[in-house]
Design a protein around this motif. Structure first.
Motif, PDB file in Angstrom:
ATOM      1  N   GLU A 199      41.134  31.444  33.841  1.00 17.56           N
ATOM      2  CA  GLU A 199      40.511  31.779  35.117  1.00 17.56           C
ATOM      3  C   GLU A 199      40.101  33.248  35.254  1.00 17.56           C
ATOM      4  N   ASP A 200      40.879  34.149  34.647  1.00 20.48           N
ATOM      5  CA  ASP A 200      40.635  35.568  34.932  1.00 20.48           C
ATOM      6  C   ASP A 200      41.383  36.420  33.908  1.00 20.48           C
ATOM      7  N   HIS A 201      40.864  36.456  32.672  1.00 18.30           N
ATOM      8  CA  HIS A 201      41.628  37.110  31.599  1.00 18.30           C
ATOM      9  C   HIS A 201      41.706  38.630  31.744  1.00 18.30           C
ATOM     10  N   ARG A 202      40.912  39.195  32.665  1.00 24.34           N
ATOM     11  CA  ARG A 202      40.994  40.637  32.930  1.00 24.34           C
ATOM     12  C   ARG A 202      41.756  40.909  34.235  1.00 24.34           C
ATOM     13  N   PHE A 203      42.586  39.969  34.634  1.00 17.93           N
ATOM     14  CA  PHE A 203      43.302  40.045  35.912  1.00 17.93           C
ATOM     15  C   PHE A 203      44.046  41.365  36.088  1.00 17.93           C
ATOM     16  N   TYR A 204      44.711  41.825  35.050  1.00 18.10           N
ATOM     17  CA  TYR A 204      45.511  43.042  35.176  1.00 18.10           C
ATOM     18  C   TYR A 204      44.685  44.323  34.994  1.00 18.10           C
ATOM     19  N   LYS A 205      43.390  44.183  34.816  1.00 17.65           N
ATOM     20  CA  LYS A 205      42.532  45.359  34.605  1.00 17.65           C
ATOM     21  C   LYS A 205      41.608  45.660  35.778  1.00 17.65           C
TER      22      LYS A 205
ATOM     23  N   LYS B  77      20.655  27.626  32.027  1.00 18.96           N
ATOM     24  CA  LYS B  77      19.802  27.148  33.119  1.00 18.96           C
ATOM     25  C   LYS B  77      20.568  26.256  34.100  1.00 18.96           C
ATOM     26  N   SER B  78      21.858  26.551  34.224  1.00 18.97           N
ATOM     27  CA  SER B  78      22.710  25.845  35.186  1.00 18.97           C
ATOM     28  C   SER B  78      23.989  26.657  35.341  1.00 18.97           C
ATOM     29  N   ILE B  79      24.815  26.286  36.338  1.00 17.11           N
ATOM     30  CA  ILE B  79      26.066  26.994  36.553  1.00 17.11           C
ATOM     31  C   ILE B  79      27.124  26.438  35.607  1.00 17.11           C
ATOM     32  N   VAL B  80      27.404  27.188  34.544  1.00 19.25           N
ATOM     33  CA  VAL B  80      28.397  26.742  33.564  1.00 19.25           C
ATOM     34  C   VAL B  80      29.668  27.593  33.623  1.00 19.25           C
ATOM     35  N   ARG B  81      29.595  28.695  34.337  1.00 16.96           N
ATOM     36  CA  ARG B  81      30.740  29.604  34.378  1.00 16.96           C
ATOM     37  C   ARG B  81      30.679  30.464  35.627  1.00 16.96           C
ATOM     38  N   GLY B  82      31.818  30.622  36.281  1.00 24.42           N
ATOM     39  CA  GLY B  82      31.876  31.469  37.458  1.00 24.42           C
ATOM     40  C   GLY B  82      32.401  32.850  37.115  1.00 24.42           C
ATOM     41  N   GLY B  83      32.281  33.774  38.052  1.00 27.68           N
ATOM     42  CA  GLY B  83      32.740  35.135  37.809  1.00 27.68           C
ATOM     43  C   GLY B  83      33.818  35.574  38.788  1.00 27.68           C
ATOM     44  N   SER B  84      34.356  34.623  39.571  1.00 32.90           N
ATOM     45  CA  SER B  84      35.367  34.965  40.561  1.00 32.90           C
ATOM     46  C   SER B  84      36.708  35.275  39.899  1.00 32.90           C
ATOM     47  N   THR B  85      37.395  36.263  40.417  1.00 31.87           N
ATOM     48  CA  THR B  85      38.718  36.615  39.927  1.00 31.87           C
ATOM     49  C   THR B  85      39.773  35.758  40.634  1.00 31.87           C
TER      50      THR B  85
ATOM     51  N   GLU C  13      50.678  44.211  45.054  1.00 30.79           N
ATOM     52  CA  GLU C  13      50.729  44.378  43.612  1.00 30.79           C
ATOM     53  C   GLU C  13      50.212  43.114  42.942  1.00 30.79           C
ATOM     54  N   LYS C  14      49.845  43.248  41.692  1.00 31.99           N
ATOM     55  CA  LYS C  14      49.302  42.108  40.938  1.00 31.99           C
ATOM     56  C   LYS C  14      50.287  40.937  40.913  1.00 31.99           C
ATOM     57  N   LYS C  15      51.554  41.224  40.713  1.00 29.65           N
ATOM     58  CA  LYS C  15      52.543  40.148  40.613  1.00 29.65           C
ATOM     59  C   LYS C  15      52.643  39.367  41.914  1.00 29.65           C
TER      60      LYS C  15
END
Length: 265
Positions: free
Chosen positions: A70-76, A96-104, A139-141
């Protein structure tokens, strides 16, 4: 002696003026879009969720599975990940379609707790604004803990504890890597990636039958969920969360034999 007024007709000036106008309009739109969400200070946050399982009791395999897919850069990032947004935009344009989102994960949490599911630019602006604001407060946690306890995981389940009980009849603390990856795979689309499908007609792959509110349903393993689970495992391996031996072992694990079919909606 009369002097002719010289008009500065530089193309650069015209471009500058155009950009100034466009930026001004963009800022006005942003301000209007935020509306009442500017006043949200998260003072009521603790009343919007229940912590069923503290983060330290949730298996790392489950935490990492969600972060990896879902968000591999979560801690960055600080709530919004511009790298992910650009990457997803490029992928979507190519496909040409929605294949991936950018939401954290933070944005997803904001949407779940404070906003509507509406798909619009206005809602995305509000989501991003509140995500950045929340990251300054928690905090992230803490963000990850709330997220894992509130995320929609299909079949009327909220949070990983409920999903573990529903799909495997297990305490979430006892989940292993393959089962963790399967739960994390649901998040993208809970109705589409639910591990089980209930149909009224017989078909190949039926594993059981259940009666819900007096109506008989055929229970099937959702192959799409199993495919997605393998994607989660691949991401865990790709990002270095698991080694090759653990990855191959998880791929060979029969998660379908652990799925609980004795439930009611």
């Amino acid at each position: 002696m009369q002097h002719k007024r010289k008009h500065f007709k530089s193309p650069l000036l015209r471009i500058f003026l155009l950009l100034t106008v466009l930026l001004s309009l963009a800022f006005i739109y942003l301000y209007i879009s935020l509306g009442d969400v500017r006043d949200i200070d998260f003072g009521d946050l603790e009343y919007r969720y229940d912590i069923v399982v503290p983060l330290e009791e949730i298996p790392m395999s489950l935490q990492n599975s969600f972060i990896a897919i879902e968000d591999h850069r979560f801690y960055k990032h600080k709530g919004v990940d511009l790298v992910a947004i650009i990457g997803s935009s490029v992928d979507n344009i190519r496909a040409k379609s929605i294949v991936r989102g950018g939401s954290t994960i933070t944005q997803q949490l904001i949407k779940n707790l404070y906003l509507t599911p509406e798909k619009s630019l206005k809602r995305k602006i509000q989501e991003a604004y509140l995500a950045i604001k929340l990251e300054k407060k928690l905090e992230k946690k803490d963000i990850l803990e709330i997220y894992l306890n509130t995320i929609n995981l299909g079949k009327n389940t909220r949070g990983v504890a409920a999903a573990s009980k529903r799909y495997f009849n297990l305490d979430v603390r006892k989940l292993n890597l393959p089962l963790s990856a399967l739960i994390a795979s649901i998040t993208k689309s809970p109705s589409y990636y639910s591990p089980i499908k209930l149909l009224t007609e017989d078909g190949e792959g039926k594993i059981d039958e259940v009666i819900i509110e007096g109506k008989k349903y055929k229970v099937f393993i959702n192959e799409k969920a199993l495919e997605r689970q393998k994607t989660v495992l691949f991401r865990l391996h790709q990002l270095g969360y698991i080694g090759t031996e653990e990855y191959e072992g998880a791929l060979n694990y029969s998660v379908e034999n652990r799925i609980n079919v004795n439930f009611s909606e």
